[in-house]
Design a protein around this motif. Sequence first.
Motif, PDB file in Angstrom:
ATOM      1  N   ALA A  18       0.822  -1.218   0.000  1.00  0.00           N
ATOM      2  CA  ALA A  18       0.000   0.000   0.000  1.00  0.00           C
ATOM      3  C   ALA A  18       0.854   1.266   0.000  1.00  0.00           C
ATOM      4  CB  ALA A  18      -0.932  -0.001   1.208  1.00  0.00           C
ATOM      5  N   GLY A  19       2.162   1.113   0.143  1.00  0.00           N
ATOM      6  CA  GLY A  19       3.063   2.258   0.071  1.00  0.00           C
ATOM      7  C   GLY A  19       3.035   3.201   1.252  1.00  0.00           C
ATOM      8  N   PRO A  20       3.012   2.700   2.498  1.00  0.00           N
ATOM      9  CA  PRO A  20       2.996   3.619   3.642  1.00  0.00           C
ATOM     10  C   PRO A  20       4.283   4.429   3.722  1.00  0.00           C
ATOM     11  CG  PRO A  20       3.508   1.399   4.383  1.00  0.00           C
ATOM     12  CD  PRO A  20       3.134   1.287   2.930  1.00  0.00           C
ATOM     13  N   GLY A  66       0.703   4.424   8.218  1.00  0.00           N
ATOM     14  CA  GLY A  66      -0.147   3.518   7.461  1.00  0.00           C
ATOM     15  C   GLY A  66      -0.217   2.133   8.049  1.00  0.00           C
ATOM     16  N   ALA A  67       0.774   1.779   8.879  1.00  0.00           N
ATOM     17  CA  ALA A  67       0.809   0.434   9.442  1.00  0.00           C
ATOM     18  C   ALA A  67       1.489   0.460  10.800  1.00  0.00           C
ATOM     19  CB  ALA A  67       1.543  -0.531   8.503  1.00  0.00           C
ATOM     20  N   ALA A  96      12.316  13.478   6.088  1.00  0.00           N
ATOM     21  CA  ALA A  96      11.416  13.709   4.964  1.00  0.00           C
ATOM     22  C   ALA A  96      11.262  12.472   4.090  1.00  0.00           C
ATOM     23  CB  ALA A  96      11.913  14.887   4.123  1.00  0.00           C
ATOM     24  N   ALA A  97      12.091  11.468   4.317  1.00  0.00           N
ATOM     25  CA  ALA A  97      12.000  10.217   3.558  1.00  0.00           C
ATOM     26  C   ALA A  97      11.021   9.272   4.249  1.00  0.00           C
ATOM     27  CB  ALA A  97      13.378   9.570   3.469  1.00  0.00           C
ATOM     28  N   PRO A  98      10.403   8.359   3.512  1.00  0.00           N
ATOM     29  CA  PRO A  98       9.550   7.353   4.150  1.00  0.00           C
ATOM     30  C   PRO A  98      10.325   6.634   5.256  1.00  0.00           C
ATOM     31  CG  PRO A  98       9.274   7.282   1.780  1.00  0.00           C
ATOM     32  CD  PRO A  98      10.422   8.217   2.045  1.00  0.00           C
ATOM     33  N   THR A  99       9.700   6.504   6.410  1.00  0.00           N
ATOM     34  CA  THR A  99      10.424   6.066   7.606  1.00  0.00           C
ATOM     35  C   THR A  99       9.646   5.020   8.392  1.00  0.00           C
ATOM     36  OG1 THR A  99      11.511   8.226   7.833  1.00  0.00           O
ATOM     37  CG2 THR A  99      11.391   6.853   9.811  1.00  0.00           C
TER      38      THR A  99
END
Length: 283
Positions: A128-130, A158-159, A228-231
Amino acid sequence: MSSTTHGGRLGRAPEPDTMPFTPRTPRVVAARRLHRRRDRDAAGRFLAEGPQAVREALARPGTVVELFGTPGALDRYADLAARAAHADVPVSEVTDDALAALTETVAPQGLVAVCRYLDVPLDDALAAGPRLVAVLAEIRDPGNAGTVLRTADAAGAGAVVFAGDAVDPYNGKCVRASAGSLFHVDVVRAPDPLAVVAALRAAGLSILATTGYGDSDLDDLTDGGRLAAPTAWLFGSEAHGLPEELAAAADARVRVPLHGRAESLNLAAAAAVCLYASARALR
């Protein structure tokens, strides 16, 4: 008298000889067993008590299996009873004693829902791309776990992954502490925390481990744009922290700066600071 009948359809009065379920009614007895983890796991079901939890559970189609309520509560929360009935969920009147048997709180609010497990496989959650994920590694306290879950939801995660020998997310105290957020995010249970880290990294998330002795300062990471990056944040138990091998597997070991004289922050507070720092950076 409530317009609810056993079997759960609104709009017609109960049969004259119909009485509210008691603690000895088989469906109440079966639901009460869900206080025990082994029975929850065997049935794939858990209990959610109170109007807030029931409302959020009903908003997730297919989650609620049955709704129990005292006559007064079913009248007071008639909208929830109607929503359940319209979804073909049985709505059953119970006595005060039966309601007490189904709840774990001192002053229950009259409603209890039997819900299906919400587990999502890790691969599906990552598909889902969290952009923000919380990992509860070996966290044993259900109140802390539920509070972190609630905070993760509020911060836009998201998860939430319950990794290793973590508390059961369907423990009654955890469900109550999540204040309905259990029904909002993907809940993942994974036995191997290191495998979770590998999957998160493969999905493109930066892995940050929280520890009071981390080499990286949260403020420095924030100022440097690192958040700022997905973490994915790794949180360990309040008593023992993260297992060393798990902290070592992260991309950075992060400490929350303490500007006053407090020795440390508790788990829920530290998680809130970290998750909201990411939430702000990701916006």
